[in-house]
Structure formats: structure tokens, C-alpha cells
Scaffold this active site. Structure first.
Site, PDB file in Angstrom:
ATOM      1  CE  LYS A  77      39.803  65.986  37.287  1.00  0.00           C
ATOM      2  NZ  LYS A  77      39.544  67.467  37.337  1.00  0.00           N
ATOM      3  CD  GLU A  98      36.109  62.821  22.084  1.00  0.00           C
ATOM      4  OE1 GLU A  98      36.546  63.135  21.892  1.00  0.00           O
ATOM      5  OE2 GLU A  98      35.015  63.001  22.759  1.00  0.00           O
ATOM      6  CB  CYS A 109      36.891  66.701  20.782  1.00  0.00           C
ATOM      7  SG  CYS A 109      34.710  66.167  20.709  1.00  0.00           S
ATOM      8  CD  GLU A 138      41.179  70.079  20.338  1.00  0.00           C
ATOM      9  OE1 GLU A 138      41.790  70.649  21.018  1.00  0.00           O
ATOM     10  OE2 GLU A 138      40.323  69.947  19.617  1.00  0.00           O
TER      11      GLU A 138
HETATM   12  P1  ADP Z   1      41.267  70.861  28.840  1.00  0.00           P
HETATM   13  O1  ADP Z   1      42.811  71.268  27.699  1.00  0.00           O
HETATM   14  O2  ADP Z   1      40.849  71.292  27.107  1.00  0.00           O
HETATM   15  O3  ADP Z   1      41.552  71.901  29.567  1.00  0.00           O
HETATM   16  P2  ADP Z   1      42.502  69.190  29.919  1.00  0.00           P
HETATM   17  O4  ADP Z   1      42.782  67.535  28.915  1.00  0.00           O
HETATM   18  O5  ADP Z   1      44.005  69.720  30.265  1.00  0.00           O
HETATM   19  O6  ADP Z   1      42.111  69.839  28.704  1.00  0.00           O
HETATM   20  O7  ADP Z   1      41.340  68.724  31.593  1.00  0.00           O
HETATM   21  C1  ADP Z   1      40.372  67.805  30.513  1.00  0.00           C
HETATM   22  C2  ADP Z   1      40.369  67.137  32.665  1.00  0.00           C
HETATM   23  O8  ADP Z   1      41.735  66.519  32.586  1.00  0.00           O
HETATM   24  C3  ADP Z   1      40.033  68.075  33.226  1.00  0.00           C
HETATM   25  O9  ADP Z   1      39.398  66.757  34.112  1.00  0.00           O
HETATM   26  C4  ADP Z   1      41.380  67.919  33.708  1.00  0.00           C
HETATM   27  O10 ADP Z   1      41.603  68.642  35.267  1.00  0.00           O
HETATM   28  C5  ADP Z   1      42.753  66.970  33.753  1.00  0.00           C
HETATM   29  N1  ADP Z   1      43.435  66.973  34.009  1.00  0.00           N
HETATM   30  C6  ADP Z   1      44.352  67.606  33.369  1.00  0.00           C
HETATM   31  N2  ADP Z   1      46.005  67.713  33.304  1.00  0.00           N
HETATM   32  C7  ADP Z   1      45.953  65.812  33.741  1.00  0.00           C
HETATM   33  C8  ADP Z   1      46.954  65.161  34.497  1.00  0.00           C
HETATM   34  N3  ADP Z   1      47.906  65.450  34.152  1.00  0.00           N
HETATM   35  N4  ADP Z   1      46.653  64.725  35.211  1.00  0.00           N
HETATM   36  C9  ADP Z   1      44.614  63.762  34.871  1.00  0.00           C
HETATM   37  N5  ADP Z   1      43.932  64.667  34.524  1.00  0.00           N
HETATM   38  C10 ADP Z   1      44.136  65.402  34.531  1.00  0.00           C
END
Ligand code: ADP
Length: 502
Positions: A200, A275, A309, A406
């Protein structure tokens, strides 16, 4: 020409063709629309304009993909392939990445904003190399034979050994900062180990993962082995974490979401590797080669617009050379060319999205309100696009919000080192522990310091030196598990012990 047609004109024919077609989900070897029929926009962060649409996968699509991945894992061609055949498929995929390198780099730049030259010579090259490195492991995953005692069995001889078996169906959730490379980081070891995957990508940057899915099909991976579901985090990502057919979750992203995913995955005792974020220290000693350390510390933070990161976002410089180093970094920042990523002369592209731009600008504002001073940068650039100037702050205190949290943008906070014995405490004064760099010519000092730094990777006279052979991951809130190198196969295999009487 306006900025938008400029951007389009810079795309080659292959990239233009790719974005001109509506993008679907890859499930069981077929490209299909989302069950809901929904789509969402792909936005070019250099112009804030829509450049295409992709399918919005959710629970129903994840369900289909996870079941397809399960079937492909349990039966059919994939489980019967020999390791060398998996190795060949991964090499073929790497060949195809190389053959389509310009297109992939352009799509990456368009989608993420990053300078196309970085994408072409950094992201894409590393993607192919990474896949090749992992291809080699397919034939080298091995168990061991173990001499057992079994003293309570009075008579008998035994033969005992371990097998490393693929962990199963892997749900892999990746972020937007290195979309293609992260996709390869995830699928490479999983496929080498014999797992199947549902990938995903981040909703901000779906394009190159979809193109990689196409290339995986072209390479000849059997149907259902690689599935790609574009969609949003809580829906598509959440469904993957909860799906009973998914054995393992591998996530790269924010610490906040990583914790949530870790907890949810553990509810069903799924294997999980995380990670996560960082606030990596860069330590510049007075005896460092400053000709090397100044641009090195600047690129430690400004590379990829600071959306890394391991970005070197906390700079510690010995007092004697503090002004020289910080002014040198400020001068470096001021001469960097900010512009649309697809312009080959651009060094700093836009941030990935308006949301991210606003977030970074809020952190910069918090720095000003808490009394820090910007030696360079501190503002957004232009009226359209998600641009932020490369920024360096001095007059920084350790408890400032922008020092503790961050930012994920081109913002570095510099503090002076007055007492060398305090360096470990300063470097470790964070909830994170992903990377760190030390710049010095006194290698005895450096080697005494390294064990005291709580970080998964420490670089010396360099920063962000990543290699597929080197384990990578975090201490503390930066994650769980080590990707890359031999270590990554701990994440993608189960160990089975076999013991027989002979
Ligand atoms: P950023 O803050 O860098 O956008 P996120 O941690 O929000 O990073 O997102 C990283 C990945 O995790 C993306 O693919 C996002 O769609 C996914 N993601 C965000 N929220 C969720 C969740 N509740 N469950 C699973 N995947 C998630």
C-alpha cells in the site's frame, strides 16, 4: 509557458502516457477498479494541480488482494519455484527498473516533487541495486544443523536442523518520501524469501508503486504474488493491518501511525516491523575537515527537502567553529536552486504536499516565536507550489518544539558544544534513535563516542550513506526491527526446528 505546462513539457512520452491512463489496483495479476468505483487525485506539488487519478482501494479491495496473496502463497506456481528462479525474477525486475529509469524518475519527481536528477541517479539507481542485492539472498537463506543432547532420552541418536521458511502474506505500508525505493525495500526481501505481498503506497505518491507493479507483472511474477492497493491510511492501510490472511505487517512512516499499527497488528499476533521517525544528530568537531563537513551537514538536512527519516535535523558544533560552520551552511542553503523537480537544474524541489508545507511552516514559526534566529531561509517560496526555503536556525534551546519534534522538512537547528563530555547526552536527548553522524579527523575519539550514541546507524564523515548490505532501523521511538542486509530475513522468515531420531 506557465508552470503547469512547463511541468508537462518536461515529461518524456512514456511518463506522459502512464499518467494519461486512469490507474487501477493490481489484484491477483489483474488491473481492476476499486470495488467502490472511487478514485482520488494525484497532485503535482510544484503546481498544486491534479495530474491524474488513481483507484481508491479500501477494505473490500484489501480483502480480495489478501486472499489472492494467500492463494499465491499456498498453491500454484510461486511456492514451487526454486530459490534461483526467485532470484532470476528479482533480477528481471531490476533490469526492467533500469530499462525504464527515466520514466520512473520523472513520475517520481512529478508525484513527490523531488529533483528529477536525484530521482534518476539516486532513487531509481538504488532501487535496481537494492533489488539485485535481495535477489542474491534468495539462494542464500539457510538454516543450520544443530547437535542436540536430549539427555532424558537414554538411547538414541538424533538429527536436528532448522529451516527458514517464508513468513507468509506480507502487508507492506510505505510513505511518500522515497516512494519507489521504499516499495523495493519492502517487496525485495519479501519476494526473495518466498513471501507474497500486498503493497500500500502512500496516498500522496501512488504512481511509481503502480508502475513497479506493472514491471513485476512484466518480469513474470506469478499472479497474486505482488498486489498493489492504492488508497488512504485508515481505510486501505487499516484493513491490511487487520486482515486475518495477512501474516506480517511491514510499515515505514510516522512514529504516531507506527505505534497505532504496531498495537493493532499485535492484537492478532501478526509479525510486525516498524521503521519510523527520527531527529538525527549531526556532530561537527572542531578538528573536522570543514570543507567536507559544511556541505555534508547541509546536505544531511536539505537532501530530499529534509523529508528523510534520517535527516540531520539537530546540528551540534563545537563552539570554536560554531559560527564558521553555521554561516557556511547558511551560505550553502542560500545558493541552492529552489524550483520544480522536473527542471533538471533544480536542487530543492517542493515539499510533497500543501499539508506538509503548512506543517513545516508552522514549525518554522514556532522557532521564531520561541526566540530562535534564522541564518538562512525561514519562508515559503512563490505563490504556488509547496516550496519552503532551506533553513538554518541558531539561538536554539534544547526544549524548543522544533528541536524536539520531527519536522520532516528542510529545517536544521544548530546548538554549540561547550563540553565535549556532554556530546552523548546532547545527541541522545530525543525520543528517536534512527541515525547520527559525527564529523571529525580524530578517529580514536569517534570510536569511543559511537557506542554511546543510541541510534541504529552512525555515519562518520558522511551522512545518509545507505547500502542494501547494511542493516537499517531504529532505537527507541524510531522503530522495531532491522531492514536490509542479512538482518531483514529475520523479518521475513519463520524458523522451524526439526528434530528426528535416527
Ligand atoms: P506521514 O506522516 O509521513 O504522511 P504516515 O505515517 O501518516 O506518514 O503514513 C505512512 C503510510 O501509512 C501511508 O501509506 C499512509 O497511508 C499509511 N497510514 C496512515 N494512517 C494509517 C492507519 N491508520 N493504518 C494503516 N496505515 C496508515
Amino acid at each position: 509557458m506557465d508552470a503547469i505546462s512547463d511541468q508537462r513539457a518536461r515529461l518524456g512520452d512514456a511518463a506522459k502516457k502512464f499518467i494519461s491512463q486512469p490507474k487501477k489496483l493490481l489484484i491477483d495479476g489483474l488491473w481492476v477498479e476499486a470495488a467502490s468505483g472511487k478514485t482520488f487525485a494525484v497532485i503535482d506539488p510544484a503546481t498544486n494541480k491534479e495530474v491524474g487519478r488513481v483507484a481508491e482501494g479500501d477494505k473490500a479491495d484489501v480483502d480480495k488482494a489478501a486472499k489472492a496473496a494467500r492463494r499465491a502463497f499456498e498453491s500454484g506456481e510461486w511456492p514451487s519455484l526454486r530459490p534461483m528462479q526467485r532470484e532470476r525474477l528479482l533480477h528481471k525486475l531490476a533490469d526492467l527498473v533500469e530499462a525504464n529509469a527515466d520514466e520512473l524518475a520523472q513520475l517520481e519527481s512529478l508525484d513527490n516533487g523531488k529533483p528529477v536528477m536525484m530521482a534518476r541517479h539516486g532513487d531509481v539507481v538504488m532501487t535496481a541495486e537494492f533489488l539485485r542485492y535481495m535477489a542474491g539472498w534468495a539462494t542464500k537463506i539457510e538454516g543450520s544443523t544443530i547437535d542436540v543432547s536430549l539427555s532424558y532420552v537414554p538411547q538414541g541418536q538424533f538429527f536436528a536442523y532448522t529451516r527458514k521458511e517464508p513468513v507468509g502474506v506480507c502487508g507492506q505500508i510505505i510513505p511518500w518520501n522515497f516512494p519507489l525505493l521504499m516499495a523495493a525495500w519492502k517487496i525485495g526481501p519479501a519476494l526473495a524469501a518466498g513471501c507474497t505481498v500486498v503493497l500500500k503506497p502512500a496516498e500522496q505518491t501512488p504512481l511509481t508503486a503502480l508502475r513497479l507493479g506493472e514491471l513485476a507483472m512484466e518480469a513474470g511474477f506469478p499472479k497474486g504474488v505482488v498486489n498493489v492497493i492504492t488508497g488512504f491510511g485508515p481505510t486501505a492501510g487499516g484493513a491490511l493491518v487487520e486482515h486475518p490472511e495477512v501474516d506480517k505487517i511491514a510499515f515505514t512512516g510516522s512514529t504516531e501511525i507506527g505505534k497505532l499499527i504496531g498495537v493493532n497488528a499485535m492484537k492478532n499476533l501478526k509479525r510486525v516491523s516498524l521503521e519510523l521517525g527520527g531527529k538525527s544528530p549531526v556532530v561537527v568537531m572542531a578538528d573536522a575537515d570543514l570543507e567536507q563537513a559544511i556541505p555534508g551537514a547541509a546536505m544531511a538536512i536539505y537532501f530530499n527537502q529534509g523529508q528523510v527519516c534520517t535527516a540531520g535535523s539537530r546540528l551540534f558544533v563545537e563552539r570554536k567553529v560554531f559560527d564558521k560552520v553555521t554561516e557556511g551552511i547558511a551560505a550553502f542553503a542560500k545558493q541552492m536552486k529552489v524550483g520544480p523537480g522536473l527542471d533538471p537544474s533544480t536542487q530543492v524541489g517542493p515539499l510533497v504536499s500543501q499539508e506538509q508545507q503548512e506543517r513545516v511552516l508552522r514549525y518554522i514559526q514556532s522557532g521564531f516565536s520561541e526566540g530562535a534566529k534564522a541564518l538562512a531561509g525561514g519562508k515559503k517560496v512563490g505563490a504556488t507550489g509547496c516550496f519552503v526555503e532551506p533553513t538554518i536556525f541558531v539561538d536554539v534551546k534544547p526544549d524548543m518544539k522544533m528541536v524536539r519534534e520531527e519536522i520532516f522538512g528542510p529545517v536544521v537547528c544548530a546548538q554549540a558544544i561547550d563540553d565535549v563530555s556532554q556530546i552523548p547526552a546532547m545527541a541522545n536527548d530525543t525520543i528517536y534513535g534512527l541515525g547520527a553522524s559525527v564529523w571529525s579527523t580524530n578517529l580514536n575519539f569517534v570510536h569511543r563516542l559511537i557506542p554511546k550514541i543510541k541510534a541504529g546507524t552512525v555515519w562518520v564523515n558522511g551522512h545518509n550513506l545507505l547500502d542494501p548490505a547494511l542493516p537499517f532501523g531504529g532505537y527507541k521511538n524510531s522503530g522495531i526491527g532491522r531492514e536490509m542486509g542479512r538482518a531483514v530475513f529475520d523479518l521475513y522468515t519463520e524458523t522451524k526446528s526439526v528434530c528426528m531420531t535416527v
